[in-house]
Motif scaffolding. Structure first.
Motif, PDB file in Angstrom:
ATOM      1  N   ASN A 145      62.908  37.537 -29.682  1.00 31.50           N
ATOM      2  CA  ASN A 145      63.372  36.240 -29.193  1.00 31.50           C
ATOM      3  C   ASN A 145      62.292  35.647 -28.300  1.00 31.50           C
ATOM      4  O   ASN A 145      61.953  36.224 -27.264  1.00 31.50           O
ATOM      5  CB  ASN A 145      64.679  36.402 -28.400  1.00 31.50           C
ATOM      6  N   HIS A 188      51.898  39.639 -25.892  1.00 29.23           N
ATOM      7  CA  HIS A 188      51.089  40.789 -26.317  1.00 29.23           C
ATOM      8  C   HIS A 188      51.951  41.856 -26.989  1.00 29.23           C
ATOM      9  O   HIS A 188      51.562  42.432 -28.002  1.00 29.23           O
ATOM     10  CB  HIS A 188      50.304  41.373 -25.131  1.00 29.23           C
ATOM     11  N   GLY A 227      56.535  40.084 -23.840  1.00 31.65           N
ATOM     12  CA  GLY A 227      55.834  38.831 -24.048  1.00 31.65           C
ATOM     13  C   GLY A 227      54.942  38.807 -25.256  1.00 31.65           C
ATOM     14  O   GLY A 227      55.039  39.651 -26.160  1.00 31.65           O
ATOM     15  N   MET A 251      44.773  46.285 -23.525  1.00 35.41           N
ATOM     16  CA  MET A 251      45.425  45.052 -23.115  1.00 35.41           C
ATOM     17  C   MET A 251      44.484  44.272 -22.197  1.00 35.41           C
ATOM     18  O   MET A 251      43.862  44.851 -21.312  1.00 35.41           O
ATOM     19  CB  MET A 251      46.709  45.374 -22.345  1.00 35.41           C
ATOM     20  N   THR A 265      55.659  41.179 -18.653  1.00 30.06           N
ATOM     21  CA  THR A 265      56.830  40.295 -18.541  1.00 30.06           C
ATOM     22  C   THR A 265      57.774  40.834 -17.470  1.00 30.06           C
ATOM     23  O   THR A 265      58.298  40.079 -16.649  1.00 30.06           O
ATOM     24  CB  THR A 265      57.537  40.186 -19.901  1.00 30.06           C
ATOM     25  N   ALA A 318      51.732  43.149 -30.920  1.00 33.62           N
ATOM     26  CA  ALA A 318      51.652  44.560 -31.311  1.00 33.62           C
ATOM     27  C   ALA A 318      52.780  44.909 -32.288  1.00 33.62           C
ATOM     28  O   ALA A 318      52.573  45.663 -33.257  1.00 33.62           O
ATOM     29  CB  ALA A 318      51.721  45.442 -30.068  1.00 33.62           C
ATOM     30  N   VAL A 330      56.238  39.936 -14.139  1.00 32.17           N
ATOM     31  CA  VAL A 330      56.259  38.504 -13.805  1.00 32.17           C
ATOM     32  C   VAL A 330      57.684  38.009 -13.601  1.00 32.17           C
ATOM     33  O   VAL A 330      57.979  37.297 -12.641  1.00 32.17           O
ATOM     34  CB  VAL A 330      55.574  37.691 -14.928  1.00 32.17           C
ATOM     35  N   GLY A 369      57.682  43.832 -22.618  1.00 32.94           N
ATOM     36  CA  GLY A 369      56.392  44.348 -22.184  1.00 32.94           C
ATOM     37  C   GLY A 369      56.355  44.418 -20.669  1.00 32.94           C
ATOM     38  O   GLY A 369      57.035  43.656 -19.966  1.00 32.94           O
TER      39      GLY A 369
HETATM   40  N1  LIG Z   1      57.565  32.306 -24.211  1.00 27.29           N
HETATM   41  C1  LIG Z   1      58.246  33.418 -24.235  1.00 27.29           C
HETATM   42  O1  LIG Z   1      59.202  33.560 -24.996  1.00 27.29           O
HETATM   43  C2  LIG Z   1      57.894  34.533 -23.304  1.00 27.29           C
HETATM   44  C3  LIG Z   1      58.554  35.748 -23.425  1.00 27.29           C
HETATM   45  C4  LIG Z   1      58.227  36.770 -22.542  1.00 27.29           C
HETATM   46  C5  LIG Z   1      57.235  36.579 -21.597  1.00 27.29           C
HETATM   47  N2  LIG Z   1      56.617  35.382 -21.504  1.00 27.29           N
HETATM   48  C6  LIG Z   1      55.543  35.180 -20.516  1.00 27.29           C
HETATM   49  O2  LIG Z   1      54.425  35.897 -21.021  1.00 27.29           O
HETATM   50  C7  LIG Z   1      53.702  36.500 -19.927  1.00 27.29           C
HETATM   51  C8  LIG Z   1      53.638  37.990 -20.141  1.00 27.29           C
HETATM   52  O3  LIG Z   1      53.292  38.273 -21.468  1.00 27.29           O
HETATM   53  P1  LIG Z   1      52.010  39.134 -21.843  1.00 27.29           P
HETATM   54  O4  LIG Z   1      51.778  38.919 -23.284  1.00 27.29           O
HETATM   55  O5  LIG Z   1      50.909  38.867 -20.876  1.00 27.29           O
HETATM   56  O6  LIG Z   1      52.495  40.606 -21.558  1.00 27.29           O
HETATM   57  P2  LIG Z   1      53.662  41.518 -22.217  1.00 27.29           P
HETATM   58  O7  LIG Z   1      53.548  41.530 -23.686  1.00 27.29           O
HETATM   59  O8  LIG Z   1      54.964  41.193 -21.592  1.00 27.29           O
HETATM   60  O9  LIG Z   1      53.246  42.900 -21.601  1.00 27.29           O
HETATM   61  C9  LIG Z   1      51.977  43.418 -21.846  1.00 27.29           C
HETATM   62  C10 LIG Z   1      51.970  44.777 -21.236  1.00 27.29           C
HETATM   63  O10 LIG Z   1      52.936  45.582 -21.925  1.00 27.29           O
HETATM   64  C11 LIG Z   1      52.360  46.833 -22.210  1.00 27.29           C
HETATM   65  N3  LIG Z   1      52.126  46.857 -23.649  1.00 27.29           N
HETATM   66  C12 LIG Z   1      52.427  45.912 -24.556  1.00 27.29           C
HETATM   67  N4  LIG Z   1      52.098  46.307 -25.800  1.00 27.29           N
HETATM   68  C13 LIG Z   1      51.587  47.538 -25.643  1.00 27.29           C
HETATM   69  C14 LIG Z   1      51.061  48.494 -26.537  1.00 27.29           C
HETATM   70  N5  LIG Z   1      51.016  48.264 -27.856  1.00 27.29           N
HETATM   71  N6  LIG Z   1      50.611  49.654 -26.039  1.00 27.29           N
HETATM   72  C15 LIG Z   1      50.667  49.910 -24.730  1.00 27.29           C
HETATM   73  N7  LIG Z   1      51.139  49.059 -23.818  1.00 27.29           N
HETATM   74  C16 LIG Z   1      51.600  47.896 -24.282  1.00 27.29           C
HETATM   75  C17 LIG Z   1      51.111  46.906 -21.353  1.00 27.29           C
HETATM   76  O11 LIG Z   1      51.593  47.310 -20.091  1.00 27.29           O
HETATM   77  P3  LIG Z   1      50.721  47.884 -18.884  1.00 27.29           P
HETATM   78  O12 LIG Z   1      49.985  46.703 -18.342  1.00 27.29           O
HETATM   79  O13 LIG Z   1      51.718  48.424 -17.911  1.00 27.29           O
HETATM   80  O14 LIG Z   1      49.844  48.941 -19.439  1.00 27.29           O
HETATM   81  C18 LIG Z   1      50.660  45.459 -21.372  1.00 27.29           C
HETATM   82  O15 LIG Z   1      49.774  45.104 -20.331  1.00 27.29           O
HETATM   83  C19 LIG Z   1      54.446  36.110 -18.680  1.00 27.29           C
HETATM   84  O16 LIG Z   1      53.795  34.973 -18.155  1.00 27.29           O
HETATM   85  C20 LIG Z   1      55.837  35.738 -19.156  1.00 27.29           C
HETATM   86  O17 LIG Z   1      56.426  34.786 -18.317  1.00 27.29           O
HETATM   87  C21 LIG Z   1      56.903  34.353 -22.355  1.00 27.29           C
END
Ligand SMILES: NC(=O)c1ccc[n+]([C@@H]2O[C@H](COP(=O)([O-])OP(=O)(O)OC[C@H]3O[C@@H](n4cnc5c(N)ncnc54)[C@H](OP(=O)(O)O)[C@@H]3O)[C@@H](O)[C@H]2O)c1
Length: 284
Positions: free
Chosen positions: A49, A198, A196, A235, A92, A202, A95, A89
């Protein structure tokens, strides 16, 4: 991500499929909303989602909240009434500082009526395990967390109970093996992933997304897109201030994941798309 407030629920205009009534209140919509059964016994069904601006950005000033509207927030919470587990993740979680996943009593009751636990499992994907134990979800003694990690480490002490799924391959998290472990060890049949970008990248790269709930916000945000260089498995650091995230980050997907439109709703110029991925991509 915002709190849940009880008031007159949003009404959605149903544009597709044409067999459905023209307008649906959230409650009537929810009665029709089901996650399909898992495609395989080997892993849970995974629904992603996400919200995106009209120009493909997932964040405004580093958060997704400003992109949403009331209907999006209602749908966001409504979707949490469906799965065995909600996954995010670590960034997220850091944040957005999640609270318990299902707070409203009527939502908890709806889950129980549907044969589910009142509160879904909370799954956090993290390599660093750097999570603040003061995040409300981690500080909740009733919360049940599962941390999916390639690491042998542990979180700092938390009030929440924490289980670990450790599936490393060449030092990286093996997401497919982690999802299989959720099914096998915890009996989890369905996962709602809330990003989020990332983690979404994945999951798509591993062929683990079965369906996508995509809210398209009627907003143009612009801002340079922070990206992961092709071939980089680690990452990336936090995106620089002012930079936006694409709705899905990470290495280019070739071939792209094909989607089939399942339904399309509208409310206040927001579009709510539900897509299914085509097997074999989602079949793994
Ligand atoms: N528009 C939307 O629907 C939506 C949804 C959610 C979030 N967001 C926004 O997106 C931002 C965060 O998203 P993001 O993409 O930067 O981060 P994310 O995907 O939420 O998290 C990334 C973190 O998750 C872990 N991770 C993810 N995939 C991994 C994998 N394959 N292997 C190991 N660890 C993994 C790592 O954690 P560690 O750093 O602990 O190693 C990585 O740094 C925030 O600003 C949030 O507000 C938007």
């Amino acid at each position: 991500v915002g709190g849940y407030c009880a008031r007159v629920p949003a009404t959605f205009r149903v544009l597709l499929p044409r067999t459905e009534p023209h307008e649906l209140g959230l409650d009537a919509f929810l009665e029709r909303l089901r996650l399909e059964p898992a495609r395989t016994e080997r892993r849970p069904r995974v629904a992603l989602n996400m919200i995106s601006s009209a120009d493909g950005r997932a964040t405004m000033d580093g958060r997704s909240g400003p992109l949403g509207n009331r209907a999006d927030r209602e749908l966001f919470h409504a979707l949490r009434t469906l799965p065995d587990a909600v996954m995010v993740g670590a960034r997220t979680m850091r944040v957005e500082r999640y609270n318990r996943m299902v707070a409203a009593e009527e939502d908890r009751a709806r889950r129980v009526r549907g044969g589910l636990e009142a509160e879904p499992w909370s799954c956090i994907v993290s390599a660093s395990l750097a999570l603040d134990p003061a995040i409300p979800l981690l500080a909740d003694a009733d919360a049940r967390l599962i941390v999916l990690t390639p690491s042998e480490g542990t979180l700092p002490p938390t009030a929440a109970s924490v289980e670990y799924v450790r599936t490393a391959r060449e030092g990286q998290l093996d997401l497919a093996a982690a999802m299989a472990a959720l099914r096998e060890r915890f009996g989890i049949r369905s996962v709602l992933c809330e990003g989020g970008p990332h983690l979404a990248g994945a999951l798509f790269a591993a062929g683990l997304v079965d369906e996508l709930f995509l809210t398209l916000a009627p907003k143009v945000v612009a801002g340079d897109i922070a990206s992961t260089p092709a071939g980089t498995k680690a990452m990336p650091a936090e995106p620089p201030r002012g930079a936006a995230l694409a709705m899905v980050s990470g290495a280019h997907l070739d071939p792209p994941v094909a989607l089939r439109l399942h339904s399309l709703l509208e409310c206040d110029s927001y579009l709510f798309l539900r897509y299914l991925t085509a097997p074999p991509h989602g079949a793994g």
